[in-house]
Design a protein around this motif. Structure first.
Motif, PDB file in Angstrom:
ATOM      1  N   ALA A   1       3.091  -1.490   2.604  1.00  0.00           N
ATOM      2  CA  ALA A   1       3.015  -0.421   3.623  1.00  0.00           C
ATOM      3  C   ALA A   1       1.768   0.016   3.442  1.00  0.00           C
ATOM      4  CB  ALA A   1       4.202   0.639   3.153  1.00  0.00           C
ATOM      5  N   ILE A   2       1.124   0.485   2.287  1.00  0.00           N
ATOM      6  CA  ILE A   2      -0.146   1.056   2.378  1.00  0.00           C
ATOM      7  C   ILE A   2      -1.380   0.077   2.797  1.00  0.00           C
ATOM      8  CG2 ILE A   2      -1.958   1.900   0.715  1.00  0.00           C
ATOM      9  CD1 ILE A   2       0.330   2.861  -1.281  1.00  0.00           C
ATOM     10  N   LEU A   3      -1.275  -1.044   2.424  1.00  0.00           N
ATOM     11  CA  LEU A   3      -2.374  -1.850   2.662  1.00  0.00           C
ATOM     12  C   LEU A   3      -2.332  -2.305   4.030  1.00  0.00           C
ATOM     13  CD1 LEU A   3      -2.444  -4.299  -0.542  1.00  0.00           C
ATOM     14  CD2 LEU A   3      -3.848  -2.427   0.026  1.00  0.00           C
ATOM     15  N   ASN A   4      -1.104  -2.540   4.625  1.00  0.00           N
ATOM     16  CA  ASN A   4      -0.820  -3.038   6.107  1.00  0.00           C
ATOM     17  C   ASN A   4      -1.468  -1.823   6.830  1.00  0.00           C
ATOM     18  OD1 ASN A   4       0.238  -4.722   8.371  1.00  0.00           O
ATOM     19  ND2 ASN A   4       1.515  -2.926   8.416  1.00  0.00           N
ATOM     20  N   ALA A   5      -1.112  -0.613   6.594  1.00  0.00           N
ATOM     21  CA  ALA A   5      -1.648   0.548   7.344  1.00  0.00           C
ATOM     22  C   ALA A   5      -3.248   0.617   7.116  1.00  0.00           C
ATOM     23  CB  ALA A   5      -0.945   1.583   6.814  1.00  0.00           C
ATOM     24  N   ALA A   6      -3.812   0.234   6.012  1.00  0.00           N
ATOM     25  CA  ALA A   6      -5.234   0.392   5.824  1.00  0.00           C
ATOM     26  C   ALA A   6      -6.023  -0.959   6.596  1.00  0.00           C
ATOM     27  CB  ALA A   6      -5.441   0.223   4.272  1.00  0.00           C
ATOM     28  N   GLU A   7      -5.362  -1.824   6.640  1.00  0.00           N
ATOM     29  CA  GLU A   7      -5.748  -3.133   7.262  1.00  0.00           C
ATOM     30  C   GLU A   7      -6.019  -2.561   8.817  1.00  0.00           C
ATOM     31  OE1 GLU A   7      -4.525  -7.067   5.323  1.00  0.00           O
ATOM     32  OE2 GLU A   7      -3.030  -6.143   6.496  1.00  0.00           O
ATOM     33  N   ASN A   8      -4.817  -1.938   9.529  1.00  0.00           N
ATOM     34  CA  ASN A   8      -5.065  -1.667  10.731  1.00  0.00           C
ATOM     35  C   ASN A   8      -5.714  -0.472  11.140  1.00  0.00           C
ATOM     36  OD1 ASN A   8      -2.988  -3.461  11.316  1.00  0.00           O
ATOM     37  ND2 ASN A   8      -1.409  -2.284  10.839  1.00  0.00           N
ATOM     38  N   SER A   9      -6.135   0.306  10.126  1.00  0.00           N
ATOM     39  CA  SER A   9      -7.030   1.585  10.333  1.00  0.00           C
ATOM     40  C   SER A   9      -8.179   1.545   9.800  1.00  0.00           C
ATOM     41  CB  SER A   9      -6.614   2.767   9.716  1.00  0.00           C
ATOM     42  OG  SER A   9      -6.418   2.634   8.166  1.00  0.00           O
ATOM     43  N   GLY A  10      -8.573   0.355   9.353  1.00  0.00           N
ATOM     44  CA  GLY A  10     -10.016  -0.024   8.825  1.00  0.00           C
ATOM     45  C   GLY A  10     -10.355   0.789   7.336  1.00  0.00           C
ATOM     46  N   GLN A  11      -9.490   1.065   6.827  1.00  0.00           N
ATOM     47  CA  GLN A  11      -9.744   1.880   5.487  1.00  0.00           C
ATOM     48  C   GLN A  11      -9.197   0.984   4.153  1.00  0.00           C
ATOM     49  OE1 GLN A  11     -10.489   5.178   5.201  1.00  0.00           O
ATOM     50  NE2 GLN A  11     -10.728   5.241   7.656  1.00  0.00           N
ATOM     51  N   LEU A  12      -9.433  -0.013   4.266  1.00  0.00           N
ATOM     52  CA  LEU A  12      -9.211  -0.987   3.092  1.00  0.00           C
ATOM     53  C   LEU A  12      -9.929  -0.746   1.831  1.00  0.00           C
ATOM     54  CD1 LEU A  12      -8.320  -4.517   4.068  1.00  0.00           C
ATOM     55  CD2 LEU A  12      -6.990  -3.083   2.900  1.00  0.00           C
ATOM     56  N   ALA A  13     -11.191  -0.525   2.152  1.00  0.00           N
ATOM     57  CA  ALA A  13     -12.214  -0.187   0.714  1.00  0.00           C
ATOM     58  C   ALA A  13     -11.804   0.894   0.278  1.00  0.00           C
ATOM     59  CB  ALA A  13     -13.702  -0.167   1.255  1.00  0.00           C
TER      60      ALA A  13
ATOM     61  N   ALA B   1      -2.029  -8.277   3.366  1.00  0.00           N
ATOM     62  CA  ALA B   1      -1.005  -7.396   3.067  1.00  0.00           C
ATOM     63  C   ALA B   1       0.347  -8.353   3.076  1.00  0.00           C
ATOM     64  CB  ALA B   1      -0.832  -6.088   3.684  1.00  0.00           C
ATOM     65  N   ALA B   2       0.699  -8.687   4.274  1.00  0.00           N
ATOM     66  CA  ALA B   2       1.922  -9.211   4.456  1.00  0.00           C
ATOM     67  C   ALA B   2       2.227 -10.665   3.424  1.00  0.00           C
ATOM     68  CB  ALA B   2       2.049  -9.922   5.825  1.00  0.00           C
ATOM     69  N   SER B   3       0.881 -11.558   3.489  1.00  0.00           N
ATOM     70  CA  SER B   3       1.138 -12.521   2.698  1.00  0.00           C
ATOM     71  C   SER B   3       1.177 -12.313   1.125  1.00  0.00           C
ATOM     72  CB  SER B   3      -0.261 -13.189   2.623  1.00  0.00           C
ATOM     73  OG  SER B   3      -0.488 -13.777   4.088  1.00  0.00           O
TER      74      SER B   3
ATOM     75  N   ALA C   1      -4.370   5.719   4.187  1.00  0.00           N
ATOM     76  CA  ALA C   1      -4.350   4.581   4.863  1.00  0.00           C
ATOM     77  C   ALA C   1      -4.092   4.466   6.390  1.00  0.00           C
ATOM     78  CB  ALA C   1      -3.356   3.642   4.052  1.00  0.00           C
ATOM     79  N   GLY C   2      -3.611   5.667   6.762  1.00  0.00           N
ATOM     80  CA  GLY C   2      -3.272   5.842   8.166  1.00  0.00           C
ATOM     81  C   GLY C   2      -2.026   5.817   8.668  1.00  0.00           C
TER      82      GLY C   2
END
Length: 334
Positions: free
Chosen positions: A82-94, A67-69, A213-214
């Motif tokens: 913001a969405i993808l970073n939160a999803a990465e941290n919460s395991g909700q990416l899919a 997400a940051a990259s 996303a969390g």
């Protein structure tokens, strides 16, 4: 947001490209492929993404998240990050990839339908520009240079009109008259309703995505408000997005119930979904149904726009013929 703002050197991805990207990311995430391996497969196969690939890989190898990259190199917007970073941290990416793919697929489909319906009227108009004065050319009433000046001048005006329409938002932003234009939009009832419905649904979609996303509501709300392009509608949230107000611990329903942009049904969905502990799911289900309704309205509009253009072309040709006929009558000896 701790990530530096991107220095965008490439053109932003359009809705069709974003839909394809998030669809592929959702499939790879569901398949359990490692991020770097999956990105390699996606970005090397798509010409629109190839320009981002090396920068993205370099950033990932330095330890930055996907997400940051993506945000650093201009692939993603601040809201995507913001969405993808939160999803990465919460395991909700899919799950989030899936929702983003649906969202951009709908947008791309609507735009594609509108473009396809406008192509034929545009072609007819261009042909009409060249045919209108051709009789006078054959009759030597006008010279070839006059014919070219007339037709090419009309084409230039047509191009300027299309360019201005497509870049209108950028033009008024440069002229610093956005606020005036936004106020004017909301003074016309039909346009106000059309804009409010779509911006409200986009706002709730992004809010639902961020919650899914969390992100907590207090963090998600200001980010979702930033998706509103009409500054007058956005101003309704000025008091609500202040840190002091959000930190007071108000529920989502109590915060949003004072916003005129949201209708009673949306507020009922927010209230019932929040009470059941499924606010994100309730919002995303509601916005998907609303998006389908709005898409049908847009399709009806897309049907009528070509009809209006055909009518204008026909009226223009009739006026041209009538003008030429009266001019010839005036030249006849009395």
């Amino acid at each position: 947001m701790s990530v530096k703002k991107p220095s965008v050197t490439q053109q932003r991805l359009n809705s069709q490209q974003l839909a394809l990207l998030f669809t592929q990311l959702a499939r790879l995430e569901a398949a359990g492929l490692p991020t770097q391996q999956g990105i390699s497969l996606i970005f090397k196969a798509d010409k629109a993404l190839q320009g981002y690939y090396m920068q993205l890989q370099n950033s990932l190898q330095r330890g930055a998240s996907f997400a940051a990259s993506g945000y650093k190199i201009g692939l993603f917007t601040a809201n995507h990050y913001a969405i993808l970073n939160a999803a990465e941290n919460s395991g909700q990416l899919a799950r989030v990839y899936h929702y983003l793919a649906q969202y951009y697929t709908r947008k791309a489909s609507q735009l594609k339908k509108l473009k396809s319906r406008l192509m034929l009227p545009l072609l007819v108009l261009i042909i009409g520009i060249f045919l209108a004065p051709i009789t006078d050319l054959f009759k030597q009433s006008i010279s070839l240079s006059d014919y070219l000046k007339q037709t090419l001048g009309a084409l230039l005006l047509l191009y300027i009109s299309i360019y201005t329409t497509l870049n209108f938002a950028k033009i008024i932003a440069k002229l610093k008259i956005e606020a005036d234009w936004h106020r004017l939009q909301l003074r016309i009832p039909a346009i106000k309703k059309w804009i409010s419905q779509r911006q409200s649904n986009d706002f709730l979609t992004y809010l639902g995505l961020m919650l899914a996303a969390g992100l907590p509501f207090a963090e998600a709300l200001p980010l979702a408000v930033n998706t509103l392009s009409n500054s007058v509608l956005k101003s309704q949230f000025n008091r609500l997005v202040s840190p002091r107000y959000l930190q007071a611990g108000h529920s989502a329903y109590s915060v949003l119930t004072s916003v005129q942009l949201l209708d009673k049904l949306a507020l009922q969905i927010i209230n019932s979904s929040e009470q059941s502990g499924k606010l994100a799911d309730g919002l995303l289900h509601y916005t998907q149904q609303t998006a389908e309704t709005l898409a049908r309205q847009d399709e009806e509009l897309a049907i009528w726009i070509p009809r209006i253009l055909y009518s204008l072309i026909a009226i223009g040709m009739i006026v041209s013929i009538f003008t030429a006929y009266t001019a010839r009558l005036a030249m006849l000896p009395s």
